[in-house]
Write an enzyme that holds these catalytic residues in place. Structure first.
Site, mmCIF file in Angstrom:
data_model
loop_
_atom_site.group_PDB
_atom_site.id
_atom_site.type_symbol
_atom_site.label_atom_id
_atom_site.label_comp_id
_atom_site.label_asym_id
_atom_site.label_seq_id
_atom_site.Cartn_x
_atom_site.Cartn_y
_atom_site.Cartn_z
ATOM 1 N N GLU A 5 -10.308 -3.068 -28.045
ATOM 2 C CA GLU A 5 -10.262 -1.771 -27.375
ATOM 3 C C GLU A 5 -8.909 -1.464 -26.749
ATOM 4 O OE1 GLU A 5 -12.760 -3.919 -27.113
ATOM 5 O OE2 GLU A 5 -14.447 -2.844 -28.001
ATOM 6 N N HIS A 51 -24.021 -1.484 -21.288
ATOM 7 C CA HIS A 51 -23.942 -0.469 -22.346
ATOM 8 C C HIS A 51 -24.455 0.884 -21.856
ATOM 9 C CE1 HIS A 51 -23.594 -3.999 -24.953
ATOM 10 N NE2 HIS A 51 -23.306 -3.221 -25.975
HETATM 11 C C1 LIG Z 1 -15.966 -5.131 -25.968
HETATM 12 C C2 LIG Z 1 -17.023 -4.724 -26.904
HETATM 13 N N1 LIG Z 1 -16.698 -3.984 -27.978
HETATM 14 C C3 LIG Z 1 -17.638 -3.595 -28.854
HETATM 15 C C4 LIG Z 1 -18.941 -3.948 -28.662
HETATM 16 C C5 LIG Z 1 -20.026 -3.477 -29.613
HETATM 17 N N2 LIG Z 1 -20.451 -4.578 -30.440
HETATM 18 C C6 LIG Z 1 -21.456 -5.374 -30.061
HETATM 19 S S1 LIG Z 1 -21.637 -6.688 -31.063
HETATM 20 C C7 LIG Z 1 -20.388 -6.163 -32.065
HETATM 21 C C8 LIG Z 1 -19.999 -6.972 -33.245
HETATM 22 C C9 LIG Z 1 -19.678 -8.349 -32.817
HETATM 23 O O1 LIG Z 1 -19.294 -9.089 -33.896
HETATM 24 P P1 LIG Z 1 -19.128 -10.641 -33.766
HETATM 25 O O2 LIG Z 1 -18.280 -10.968 -32.597
HETATM 26 O O3 LIG Z 1 -18.674 -11.132 -35.077
HETATM 27 O O4 LIG Z 1 -20.604 -11.171 -33.449
HETATM 28 P P2 LIG Z 1 -21.908 -10.975 -34.362
HETATM 29 O O5 LIG Z 1 -22.544 -9.702 -33.919
HETATM 30 O O6 LIG Z 1 -21.501 -10.951 -35.760
HETATM 31 O O7 LIG Z 1 -22.762 -12.138 -34.023
HETATM 32 C C10 LIG Z 1 -19.836 -4.981 -31.591
HETATM 33 C C11 LIG Z 1 -18.737 -4.248 -32.227
HETATM 34 C C12 LIG Z 1 -19.254 -4.709 -27.513
HETATM 35 N N3 LIG Z 1 -20.510 -5.067 -27.233
HETATM 36 N N4 LIG Z 1 -18.278 -5.097 -26.670
#
Ligand SMILES: Cc1ncc(C[n+]2csc(CCOP(=O)(O)OP(=O)(O)O)c2C)c(N)n1
Ligand SMILES: [Mg+2]
Lengths: 328, 329
Positions: free
Chosen positions: A60, A129
């Site tokens: 971000e 959120h």
């Molecule tokens: C700082 C932040 N940015 C975006 C999000 C929205 N978000 C939640 S999970 C996710 C994907 C996360 O991917 P990863 O770290 O690979 O974990 P996975 O969900 O694949 O287990 C996103 C974009 C968030 N919760 N926090």
């Protein structure tokens, strides 16, 4: 009259402006094939390609910086922060760079960027959120802060924000995405810093932001059945604020209630109360100005607790009655 | 080529694991899957609101990670954290109650799926913020060091989290101060719709360890014992005061990212491919468990989760009069 949802109105604005202006591009997490977490950018990548619909890693601070840097060099970026909560990670670039570049450089640069983000509670997404952080930005000279409450305003304000030469924080509401309303097909702008009287009434002025405008409208219908006529005002742009319509309204009604979802302490309501108290409307007040706002707690997960954390139609109705009947 | 093929008994014995322990690990994986399936079902039936991130397909990663850890170690979990909680020994009843927003849940219904924590067992919580737990691991590591204990902290995060600035700052700090942190990256190939191929220009996320001067290991995250082995090594190192390790566990989520995901960014074939390396079936086969016994065990796991659901369903909602509680100490 053609009706669109708030989400589709935003989507149409992006389509049209990207067609019309080569400088405009979108950047954010999962805005490509996924279409954005709430679907606002759906279909854009198919039309404009990966170069102008840029999916980013989860970064971000990087997204905000990419907007600042491209804006200062002639582009018109429209960034998306997936949930407003995550903008806390972008704050340095927004507060210390985007907001200050023009001033620090003696007015010789502009940062024409828009950063869109959905705020608000009501989806069961819990404390990290569901934030309503608009007042963080209101407190920073150099940033403009916009919060549309209707599909019509969503489209018109987004186009105005993109046209504007300043960094604009554009705050959408998750629960508004599916709401419907009249939206003209052609491109149009709703001017920034143009406070709107949404409903006229003689008994009390309710100044509401974002989804609270909709709740206030429903409350006003119920109150009208009981003979109380509510005037509802939507600032639409929180900063710089067009305060004149608010002051004029309070002079007319003699009473004011401010309604917003963000927590009360340090919220926008405090600013509005001060603006009214410092104006000639002070002499016309028949009752203390009241604020109805989120409780001073993080948003709870439990559905019932979540519901009771922020103003609802019934709480607006009862607060208006208390003020009008002189019970406060 | 060695002529002697090791039996699974040899493989377990070599690691100091009994057959009972191995069966317990299999059982935990099955309970994780049953919990996730129930979560999905409850969501579909409209009995919970909000969102959830299911870890079906990633069970070996959770159980293998917690295997070498001690009860007094610390856990910093991710949003996709139900499995890690169960592997940590959390009570499925209290987890289910939290998932359903009940007063009896781990967080009194205030946190929900994304925030399950059990401070008593040093489980410092799942996190709704991608990379939100990574900087906290620096503080926990520092605290362990200042208190002069031999505890360690595991910081779990996804591939996506490795692209937040917080990741970089934290690994560097943990490295220069030799903190006892296990950085455990569950690379399930996607961060929501963003594939690792698009989000990284390094072949392995573990290569980034070199930038901080710490060991980096990539492991098959669907192989329970392989995960256990790399984690055991990192734990030994951390307990001995030699600092953090970055582990990358390669795995895959079978389900969409969260409640609403049309999964346009991947193919069915790819999902099937990974399902053919299912961690539970693999470990059951390794333990030479026949399909009948396996099904009986799965039914047992399902029962544990059904009981948790009964507990959660019968539990009270939080009282609205307590809404202001818990903000300040
Ligand atoms: C700082 C932040 N940015 C975006 C999000 C929205 N978000 C939640 S999970 C996710 C994907 C996360 O991917 P990863 O770290 O690979 O974990 P996975 O969900 O694949 O287990 C996103 C974009 C968030 N919760 N926090
Ligand atoms: Mg991932």
């Amino acid at each position: 009259m053609r009706e669109l949802t708030y989400k589709d109105a935003l989507n149409e604005a992006l389509f049209q402006v990207m067609k019309a202006d080569e400088r405009v591009f979108c950047i954010g997490e999962d805005i490509g094939v996924y279409g954005g977490a709430f679907g606002v950018t759906a279909g854009l990548i198919e039309e404009f390609g990966e170069e102008r619909v840029v999916d980013t890693p989860i970064s971000e601070a990087g997204i905000a910086g990419a907007c600042v840097g491209s804006a200062v060099t002639g582009m018109r970026p429209v960034g998306e922060i997936q949930f407003m909560d995550f903008v806390t990670i972008s704050m340095e670039q927004l507060v210390l760079q985007a907001a200050k570049i023009r001033f620090m450089f003696g007015g010789k640069a502009t940062v024409p960027m828009v950063l869109r983000m959905p705020g608000g509670s009501g989806t069961g997404a819990a404390a990290q959120h569901s934030e309503s952080l608009e007042n963080w930005f209101v407190h920073v000279p150099g940033l403009k802060v916009v919060m549309p409450s209707s599909p019509y305003d969503a489209k018109g304000l987004l186009l105005a924000a993109i046209e504007d030469d300043n960094p604009v924080i554009f705050i959408e509401h998750k629960l508004l995405y599916k709401t419907k309303g009249h939206v003209p097909e052609e491109m149009y702008t709703v001017p920034l810093s143009d406070t709107k009287v949404v409903r006229e009434g003689r008994d009390i002025t309710v100044v509401a932001t974002s989804i609270m405008v909709n709740r206030a409208l429903e409350a006003a219908e119920q109150l009208a059945a009981e003979g109380i006529e509510v005037e509802i005002i939507d600032p639409r742009t929180l900063n710089p604020l067009d305060e004149e319509p608010i002051i004029r309204s309070v002079i007319k009604t003699g009473r004011a209630l401010i309604v917003h979802e963000a927590v009360k302490t340090g919220g926008y309501g405090g600013e509005l109360v001060s603006r009214i108290m410092e104006s000639e409307a002070f002499d016309y007040l028949d009752a203390p100005i009241r604020r109805l706002a989120g409780l001073d707690i993080p948003i709870p997960y439990n559905r019932t607790l979540e519901y009771h954390t922020v103003p609802q139609i019934e709480s607006i109705v009862s607060e208006v009655k208390r003020i009008v009947r002189g019970e406060v | 080529m060695s002529s002697a093929v090791n039996t699974f008994q040899d493989e377990l014995a070599r690691r100091g694991l009994s057959i009972e322990q191995a069966h317990a690990m299999l059982q935990t994986m099955m309970e994780i899957r049953a919990f996730e399936e129930m979560a999905e079902e409850l969501f579909a039936r409209g009995l919970v609101h909000g969102t959830m991130h299911l870890s079906i397909g990633q069970e070996a990663s959770a159980v293998g990670l917690s295997a070498p850890l001690r009860p007094d170690d610390y856990l910093l979990n991710t949003h996709r954290g139900h499995g890690h909680c169960l592997a940590w020994g959390s009570d499925p009843k209290l987890m289910m109650a939290e998932f359903m927003g009940k007063e009896t849940g781990y967080c009194r219904g205030r946190g929900g799926s994304m925030h399950i924590a059990d401070v008593e067992s040093n489980n410092l919580g799942a996190n709704g913020i991608v990379a939100g737990g990574i900087p906290i691991s620096v503080g926990v590591g520092l605290s362990i060091k200042l208190r002069k204990t031999d505890q360690v902290v595991t910081s779990i995060f996804g591939d996506g989290a490795a692209n937040e600035g917080a990741f970089h700052e934290s690994l560097n700090m943990a490295s220069i101060w030799n903190l006892p942190v296990i950085y455990y990256c569950e690379n399930n190939q996607y961060a929501m719709s963003m594939s690792v191929e698009r989000a990284f220009n390094v072949e392995k996320i573990s290569q980034r360890a070199a930038a901080y001067g710490i060991p980096g290991k990539t492991v098959d995250g669907n192989d329970l014992l392989a995960v256990r082995d790399v984690v055991a090594e990192a734990v030994d190192r951390a307990r001995a005061g030699h600092g953090p390790t970055l582990i990358e566990a390669l795995t895959y989520r079978y389900k969409g990212h969260s409640k609403s995901d049309r999964q346009l960014y991947r193919t069915r074939d790819e999902v099937k491919e990974w399902q053919s390396r299912d961690p539970i079936l693999r470990f059951a086969a390794f333990l030479e468990i026949d399909s009948e016994t396996r099904k009986a065990k799965q039914a047992e796991a399902r029962q544990v989760i059904e009981d948790a659901l009964t507990f959660a369903t019968e539990s009270p909602e939080p009282d609205v009069s307590t809404i202001l509680e818990g903000v300040y100490a």
